[in-house]
Design a protein around this motif. Structure first.
Motif, PDB file in Angstrom:
ATOM      1  N   GLN A 299       9.451  34.342 -98.812  1.00 17.70           N
ATOM      2  CA  GLN A 299       9.806  35.753 -98.899  1.00 17.70           C
ATOM      3  C   GLN A 299      11.028  35.953 -99.785  1.00 17.70           C
ATOM      4  O   GLN A 299      11.850  35.055 -99.958  1.00 17.70           O
ATOM      5  CB  GLN A 299      10.110  36.317 -97.497  1.00 17.70           C
ATOM      6  CG  GLN A 299       8.967  36.215 -96.509  1.00 17.70           C
ATOM      7  CD  GLN A 299       7.803  37.129 -96.846  1.00 17.70           C
ATOM      8  OE1 GLN A 299       7.989  38.201 -97.412  1.00 17.70           O
ATOM      9  NE2 GLN A 299       6.586  36.704 -96.517  1.00 17.70           N
TER      10      GLN A 299
ATOM     11  N   GLY B 101       4.359  31.441 -97.102  1.00 17.99           N
ATOM     12  CA  GLY B 101       5.142  32.448 -96.390  1.00 17.99           C
ATOM     13  C   GLY B 101       6.471  32.742 -97.037  1.00 17.99           C
ATOM     14  O   GLY B 101       7.306  33.439 -96.454  1.00 17.99           O
TER      15      GLY B 101
ATOM     16  N   GLY C 293       2.738  35.410 -99.104  1.00 17.06           N
ATOM     17  CA  GLY C 293       4.002  36.040 -98.786  1.00 17.06           C
ATOM     18  C   GLY C 293       4.513  36.866 -99.950  1.00 17.06           C
ATOM     19  O   GLY C 293       3.896  36.945-101.019  1.00 17.06           O
TER      20      GLY C 293
END
Length: 394
Positions: A235, A233, A186
């Motif tokens: 972010q 993931g 990510g």
């Protein structure tokens, strides 16, 4: 809204119909590559070829021998477009068709430079070098990039320039036969993989009170679960802080943000000093999240528009993505060019350009950039022509 299409000189040189075809799209300007990285490009309408292989990063004009004499780092000449100065030849043909021209200058992205001068490259926390990513903290690299910006930007026929990769480059790179997607990274993990630990950066971390070895160890520790599992993931900056810890994350920014800002200020100042007059525009390809690396470099929204005349902002990716990119600049003055991919085969959406442009305008965009008129298919260009006609009518 003024619209400009990206183009390579090899899309024009040897094709006498190209300038009129470009003007027929409804654009007022072409953003023409003068310094570019290695690529393999399709030329679906050129009468003489279908594929151009730019084997390495190069300038598409004859570099000034006096400027670069005696210097270790210097621009590489190209050999894949006929003629001594393909940029000037293409620019003259385009202006002859009534189009304005901006130079398109790629700076901190150069695989050949890293291969021939490995000490200039970004070094990650594992000791791996990124030959495509020159470390902008190194004085010799910074001096090279600033002079390249000035020379490549101010070319004959150009009324302005657009500087790409004018800041940190990092992990993300569309390399030949890229095979890096086995573990999903990510935005936050990519940032950690983009941190540089060359000698200059290690000294830089120390200058802001952070031990470089402690930071390197912490980055590797933070990424261990990523490699052990199926990726991360996480972010945004909050994701970076979650992976690395807020204190260490902040230390990286205390070093890296001023380095990027200094390069941007120096490059813009060098271009202005070389420009033929005060009306020469200087724009940067940018992202409003200042920690981001890559072609669209992270910038401080409140600062960058006091330095450059404007920005080219990535707006392909839907309404939410456009809002995130354009929103931080809504109350600021300057050129805000919404950049849309119009090559459907590369994930673009030329069919929605009219509505996408209208949405970008509602968020403050005052110009359009279309990537990429040379690479797009005939139906893609037809869709662009229809959309731009509607935009002008609106």
């Amino acid at each position: 809204m003024k619209a400009s299409a990206f183009l390579y000189p090899w899309d024009v040189v040897g094709d006498p119909d190209a300038p009129a075809r470009l003007a027929g799209l409804g654009v007022q300007q072409v953003t023409l590559a003068s310094a570019y990285h290695s690529t393999r490009a399709l030329t679906p309408r050129h009468p003489g070829h279908r594929i151009v292989t730019a084997e390495h990063a190069a300038v598409l004009y004859p570099p000034d021998a006096a400027r670069w004499r005696g210097r270790t780092l210097r621009p590489y000449a190209q050999s894949w477009v006929a003629g001594q100065d393909p940029y000037a030849e293409a620019a003259e043909a385009l202006t002859g068709a009534g189009l304005q021209v901006h130079s398109w200058v790629v700076l901190a992205h150069n695989s050949r430079l890293g291969a021939e001068h490995p000490d200039t490259s970004v070094v990650n926390a594992y000791g791996d070098r990124y030959p495509w990513a020159p470390c902008i903290a190194q004085p010799v690299v910074r001096a090279y990039l600033v002079d390249l910006a000035a020379e490549a930007a101010v070319r004959p026929g150009a009324s302005g320039t657009e500087l790409e990769s004018c800041g940190w480059y990092g992990f993300a790179h569309l390399h030949a036969h890229d095979k890096t997607s086995g573990v999903a990274l990510g935005d936050a993990a990519q940032y950690l993989m983009s941190l540089c630990f060359c000698a200059d950066c290690r000294a830089g971390y120390a200058s802001v009170g952070q031990d470089a070895e402690e930071l390197r160890t912490a980055v590797r520790h933070a990424l261990e679960p990523v490699w052990a599992g199926s990726g991360s993931g996480e972010q945004g900056w909050a994701g970076v802080e979650k992976l690395l810890g807020a204190g260490l994350a902040d230390a990286t920014r205390r070093w890296r943000d001023p380095v990027a800002r200094a390069l941007q200020e120096a490059a813009v100042a060098a271009v202005r000093a070389a420009a033929p007059g005060p009306d020469f525009q200087v724009l940067l390809h940018a992202d409003p999240a200042s920690y981001r690396t890559g072609a669209n470099v992270g910038v401080d929204p409140a600062h960058i528009l006091s330095t450059a005349d404007g920005l080219v902002l990535p707006c392909t990716g839907g309404a939410t993505a456009r809002e995130a990119v354009l929103g931080p600049f809504a109350e600021l003055s300057g050129v805000l060019a919404a950049n849309f991919n119009v090559v459907s085969g590369m994930g673009g959406s030329p069919g929605t350009l009219e509505s996408d442009a209208a949405h970008a305008a509602s968020l403050g965009a005052n110009e359009l950039r279309l990537y990429h008129a040379g690479l797009a298919s005939g139906p893609d260009l037809s869709a662009v022509t229809t959309a731009l006609s509607a935009v002008r009518g609106g």
